[in-house]
Design an enzyme around this catalytic site. Structure first.
Site, short mmCIF file in Angstrom:
data_model
loop_
_atom_site.label_atom_id
_atom_site.label_comp_id
_atom_site.label_asym_id
_atom_site.label_seq_id
_atom_site.Cartn_x
_atom_site.Cartn_y
_atom_site.Cartn_z
N HIS A 140 0.82 -1.08 0.28
CA HIS A 140 -0.01 0.08 0.02
C HIS A 140 0.85 1.37 -0.37
CE1 HIS A 140 -3.32 2.25 1.66
NE2 HIS A 140 -2.82 3.00 1.55
N GLU A 141 2.41 1.63 0.65
CA GLU A 141 3.18 2.42 0.86
C GLU A 141 3.51 2.78 -0.11
OE1 GLU A 141 1.42 4.60 3.44
OE2 GLU A 141 0.43 3.36 4.09
N HIS A 144 1.60 4.71 -2.91
CA HIS A 144 1.68 6.21 -2.59
C HIS A 144 2.90 7.05 -3.52
CE1 HIS A 144 -1.65 7.31 -0.28
NE2 HIS A 144 -1.70 5.84 1.03
NI NI Z 1 -2.34 4.73 2.27
#
Ligand code: NI
Length: 181
Positions: A140-141, A144
């Site tokens: 997830h990160e 980003h």
């Molecule tokens: Ni996030």
């Protein structure tokens, strides 16, 4: 310091972050160290388990994670992280994001990943084998850092619904916080 978290649909969240300079002078210097402190404090305050620098408006390839959340028992920093290998089948997991408060969605994630990142102490590259929640957080990160978000509705209507849902949650939480005082 606890920083304001950029919320969807803030377009800064779409920016691709730049590599962190890896000389030890920078990594151990006051500017970068205070960025890492801010990331942890903001993540713990927000009740999250992961936070990327871009979410507080800093376009550098670094994220923090702690699978114990507010207990703050397993802090980890990942600098210039890259996924080397995705192991195992992907499974649907519930996922949230501090930039999408009040939103929980099913996302397909690999249950094990190999990640390499830079060690903040000496600037050397280190390899990590992450499983379960930590594997999910890393996937997830790292998205980003490339300006990708775990939810990306394409229709105008769906984007509007998501935006309103977040705004409503933020309003309700602010009211709740005000009543607590
Ligand atoms: Ni996030």
């Amino acid at each position: 310091m606890n920083k304001p978290i950029l919320l969807y649909p803030n377009t800064i969240l779409r920016d691709v972050s730049a590599p962190v300079p890896t000389d030890p002078d920078y990594l151990l210097g006051p500017e970068f160290r205070s960025l890492v402190t801010d990331l942890f404090e903001t993540m713990y305050q927000g009740g999250g388990v992961g936070l990327a620098a871009i979410q507080i408006g800093v376009p550098l390839r670094v994220f923090v994670m702690d699978k114990t959340g507010a207990q703050a028992k397993a802090p980890q920093v990942f600098i210039n992280p890259e996924i080397v290998e995705l192991i195992d089948e992907s499974v649907e997991m519930d996922e949230g994001c501090l930039s999408f408060p009040g939103v929980l969605e099913k996302v397909k994630r690999h249950t094990e990943v190999i990640v390499k990142s830079v060690n903040p102490q000496d600037g050397e590259t280190k390899t990590w084998q992450l499983t379960a929640l930590e594997a999910q957080i890393a996937q997830h990160e790292i998205e980003h850092l490339d300006g990708d978000l775990f939810l990306n509705p394409t229709s105008v209507v769906a984007r509007d619904i998501l935006k309103r849902k977040i705004q409503k949650y933020v309003r309700l939480r602010a009211r709740y916080e005000a009543n607590k005082r």
